[in-house]
Design a protein around this motif. Structure first.
Motif, PDB file in Angstrom:
ATOM      1  N   ILE A   1      12.430  22.585  55.483  1.00  0.00           N
ATOM      2  CA  ILE A   1      13.134  21.306  55.582  1.00  0.00           C
ATOM      3  C   ILE A   1      12.575  20.494  56.738  1.00  0.00           C
ATOM      4  CG2 ILE A   1      15.354  20.237  56.114  1.00  0.00           C
ATOM      5  CD1 ILE A   1      16.646  22.637  54.689  1.00  0.00           C
TER       6      ILE A   1
ATOM      7  N   GLY B   1      26.736  14.411  51.569  1.00  0.00           N
ATOM      8  CA  GLY B   1      26.799  15.216  52.777  1.00  0.00           C
ATOM      9  C   GLY B   1      28.195  15.688  53.120  1.00  0.00           C
TER      10      GLY B   1
ATOM     11  N   LEU C   1      21.268  26.154  59.382  1.00  0.00           N
ATOM     12  CA  LEU C   1      20.919  26.271  57.974  1.00  0.00           C
ATOM     13  C   LEU C   1      21.636  27.487  57.398  1.00  0.00           C
ATOM     14  CD1 LEU C   1      19.080  24.851  55.881  1.00  0.00           C
ATOM     15  CD2 LEU C   1      17.517  26.745  56.206  1.00  0.00           C
TER      16      LEU C   1
ATOM     17  N   PHE D   1      23.693  18.836  63.184  1.00  0.00           N
ATOM     18  CA  PHE D   1      23.079  18.895  61.858  1.00  0.00           C
ATOM     19  C   PHE D   1      23.339  20.235  61.174  1.00  0.00           C
ATOM     20  CE2 PHE D   1      20.125  16.305  64.508  1.00  0.00           C
ATOM     21  CZ  PHE D   1      20.373  15.079  63.908  1.00  0.00           C
TER      22      PHE D   1
ATOM     23  N   ALA E   1      22.977  22.268  56.915  1.00  0.00           N
ATOM     24  CA  ALA E   1      22.631  22.184  55.495  1.00  0.00           C
ATOM     25  C   ALA E   1      22.889  23.532  54.842  1.00  0.00           C
ATOM     26  CB  ALA E   1      21.163  21.779  55.307  1.00  0.00           C
TER      27      ALA E   1
ATOM     28  N   VAL F   1      15.013  18.448  49.699  1.00  0.00           N
ATOM     29  CA  VAL F   1      16.210  17.615  49.601  1.00  0.00           C
ATOM     30  C   VAL F   1      16.928  17.764  48.274  1.00  0.00           C
ATOM     31  CG1 VAL F   1      15.312  15.936  51.244  1.00  0.00           C
ATOM     32  CG2 VAL F   1      14.903  15.593  48.814  1.00  0.00           C
TER      33      VAL F   1
ATOM     34  N   PRO G   1      23.304  18.750  52.423  1.00  0.00           N
ATOM     35  CA  PRO G   1      23.210  18.494  53.853  1.00  0.00           C
ATOM     36  C   PRO G   1      24.534  18.053  54.453  1.00  0.00           C
ATOM     37  CG  PRO G   1      22.489  16.573  52.667  1.00  0.00           C
ATOM     38  CD  PRO G   1      22.877  17.595  51.618  1.00  0.00           C
ATOM     39  N   SER G   2      24.624  18.129  55.774  1.00  0.00           N
ATOM     40  CA  SER G   2      25.731  17.491  56.457  1.00  0.00           C
ATOM     41  C   SER G   2      25.544  15.982  56.335  1.00  0.00           C
ATOM     42  CB  SER G   2      25.750  17.890  57.935  1.00  0.00           C
ATOM     43  OG  SER G   2      24.548  17.480  58.571  1.00  0.00           O
TER      44      SER G   2
ATOM     45  N   LEU H   1      22.657  14.417  58.059  1.00  0.00           N
ATOM     46  CA  LEU H   1      21.307  14.788  57.659  1.00  0.00           C
ATOM     47  C   LEU H   1      20.910  14.189  56.317  1.00  0.00           C
ATOM     48  CD1 LEU H   1      19.158  16.614  59.014  1.00  0.00           C
ATOM     49  CD2 LEU H   1      19.912  18.467  57.533  1.00  0.00           C
ATOM     50  N   ARG H   2      21.725  13.294  55.783  1.00  0.00           N
ATOM     51  CA  ARG H   2      21.461  12.757  54.450  1.00  0.00           C
ATOM     52  C   ARG H   2      20.331  11.736  54.438  1.00  0.00           C
ATOM     53  NH1 ARG H   2      24.755   9.827  51.612  1.00  0.00           N
ATOM     54  NH2 ARG H   2      23.789  10.563  49.687  1.00  0.00           N
TER      55      ARG H   2
ATOM     56  N   LEU I   1      15.304  13.512  58.605  1.00  0.00           N
ATOM     57  CA  LEU I   1      14.454  14.669  58.369  1.00  0.00           C
ATOM     58  C   LEU I   1      13.055  14.438  58.932  1.00  0.00           C
ATOM     59  CD1 LEU I   1      15.421  15.564  54.682  1.00  0.00           C
ATOM     60  CD2 LEU I   1      16.085  16.780  56.756  1.00  0.00           C
TER      61      LEU I   1
END
Length: 432
Positions: free
Chosen positions: A31, A58, A86, A183, A185, A286, A291-292, A295-296, A301
């Motif tokens: 990621i 998210g 993660l 962050f 995911a 993606v 994601p949170s 982090l969208r 990223l």
């Protein structure tokens, strides 16, 4: 609680039903690094739009003191330190294919956080750490129904996702490390397969044969090097019965072998300079993560990827959160308080982590025609790991002194791990 009706007589942590295997740390660096495609020359605007529309809705993250994480600016490169959690879920919901096997089904919904990793990038971006948290860790978890006022409770770490979703796992990691984590995911089995395909496979080394018929697909690998692609890659990362002493802690160390090989391929294998591969890797990432909400934005990223682009393989450290046997349950582990305090102190103080112990209980030095490959600078010499927390007859609580708060980031020799530069082999096992 976890059903232990099928646990073996020997204490091997992680002997939950085989369905709860991990889903690979590969996504973590995948990621972070793959999305460099957005800044690579030759990638069309269509590609950016196509990847952006693949991002799933998210999840809002809470803070331990209440409230939610602040929005992250989507312009310019991220400044300062970066913390990202993660989560690999065992949920098979909606995946189909081999994951529909009725004998290998996890609970529906969010599932368990059977793989939990923290990516910490130092404020100066010169060092990074990836910390793996054992799923069988028994510790205090936050009350995710009321993060601001709820009292913590003692529970197994891999229940956090089921209890409160991604936000609950992030809060649990924050509680253990003392870090503020903006962050997060979640990735499932399909994400592992897609990401390994996108990089054209990951070459791992086995010090001894690896055979595990409880994964889908089953694994039957000889000693030596193997390039793992797709479903075979996720089976390798899931396998517990085919590695080391068949414990979850052995599996964590074999995942670190895979992750370091992945990092080397991304950095040294031309992936960063190939817009086509970068685009494929970004889209795979993606499209297969939840994601949170922080982090969208694909730009975020990119900013994270840029932060680790020039860190250097020898300065990326993979380690297992330090644990010892749970005195109340030989099939569970608890924090090694002194060693865990040293890890947390170094992370909070933003100092590069310096390993002095063995690379992991299921890791051996990579062998070549001339013998063992010397370790790369910045990491300890690969060595056969000593008995550990969940090995039969393993040690009790560690007596090693923690690193002095405010020290140089040196960790006790009970902390296991390796750098991304070290070329190691997983100790395969032929299942019982």
């Amino acid at each position: 609680m976890v059903d232990r009706t099928h646990e073996p007589e020997i204490a091997r942590h992680g002997r939950l039903a085989p369905r709860t295997g991990p889903r690979s740390a590969l996504r973590l660096l995948g990621i972070a690094v793959c999305v460099l495609l957005f800044s690579a020359a030759g990638v069309a605007a269509y590609g950016v739009w196509d990847v952006a529309r693949s991002v799933k809705p998210g999840a809002a993250l809470s803070k331990l003191g209440g409230g939610t994480q602040q929005d992250v600016p989507d312009v310019g490169a991220l400044k300062g330190g970066i913390n990202l959690v993660l989560v690999g879920t065992d949920s098979r919901e909606g995946l189909g294919g081999p994951y529909d096997n009725p004998e290998d089904q996890a609970e529906g919904g969010a599932g368990h956080n059977d793989v939990t990793m923290l990516l910490h990038v130092a404020a100066d971006h010169r060092s990074a750490a990836v910390v793996s948290f054992p799923r069988d860790l028994v510790t205090e978890l936050p009350d995710c129904s009321d993060p601001a006022n709820g009292a913590p409770h003692t529970a197994q770490f891999n229940t956090a996702l089921t209890d409160g979703g991604l936000s609950c796992v992030v809060l649990a990691v924050s509680r253990l490390t003392g870090l503020d984590i903006p962050f997060g995911a979640v990735v499932n089995f399909a994400g592992v397969t897609a990401l390994s395909d996108a990089v054209g496979g990951v070459t791992v080394c086995l010090a001894s044969p690896m055979r595990d018929t409880r994964t889908h697909p089953a694994l039957d690998l000889s000693a030596g090097e193997h390039t793992l692609v797709g479903a075979e890659a996720q089976s390798f990362l899931r396998s517990r019965h085919g590695v080391g002493d068949a414990s979850d802690l052995s599996r964590i160390s074999s995942q670190q072998v895979f992750l370091s090989a992945l990092a080397r391929k991304i950095v040294n294998g031309g992936v960063l300079g190939d817009p086509v591969k970068l685009y494929a890797l970004a889209k795979a990432a993606v499209a297969n993560i939840t994601p949170s909400d922080t982090l969208r934005n694909p730009t975020t990223l990119v900013q994270i990827a840029l932060a680790v682009k020039n860190t250097g393989l020898e300065n990326i450290v993979f380690l297992q959160y330090p644990v010892v046997d749970d005195p109340d349950d030989p099939n569970r582990v608890v924090p090694d308080e002194s060693a865990a305090a040293a890890v947390s102190a170094a992370l909070v103080a933003d100092r590069p982590l310096k390993l002095s112990g063995a690379p992991g209980r299921a890791v051996a030095a990579q062998q070549g025609a001339g013998g063992a490959t010397p370790p790369s600078a910045g990491g300890p010499a690969p060595a056969t790991p000593s008995a550990g927390a969940d090995a039969p007859g393993g040690p009790g609580p560690s007596t090693s002194a923690p690193a002095t708060p405010g020290g140089d980031g040196a960790l006790p020799d009970t902390v296991t791990g390796q750098t991304a530069a070290q070329q190691t082999c997983a100790k395969g096992r032929v299942e019982d």
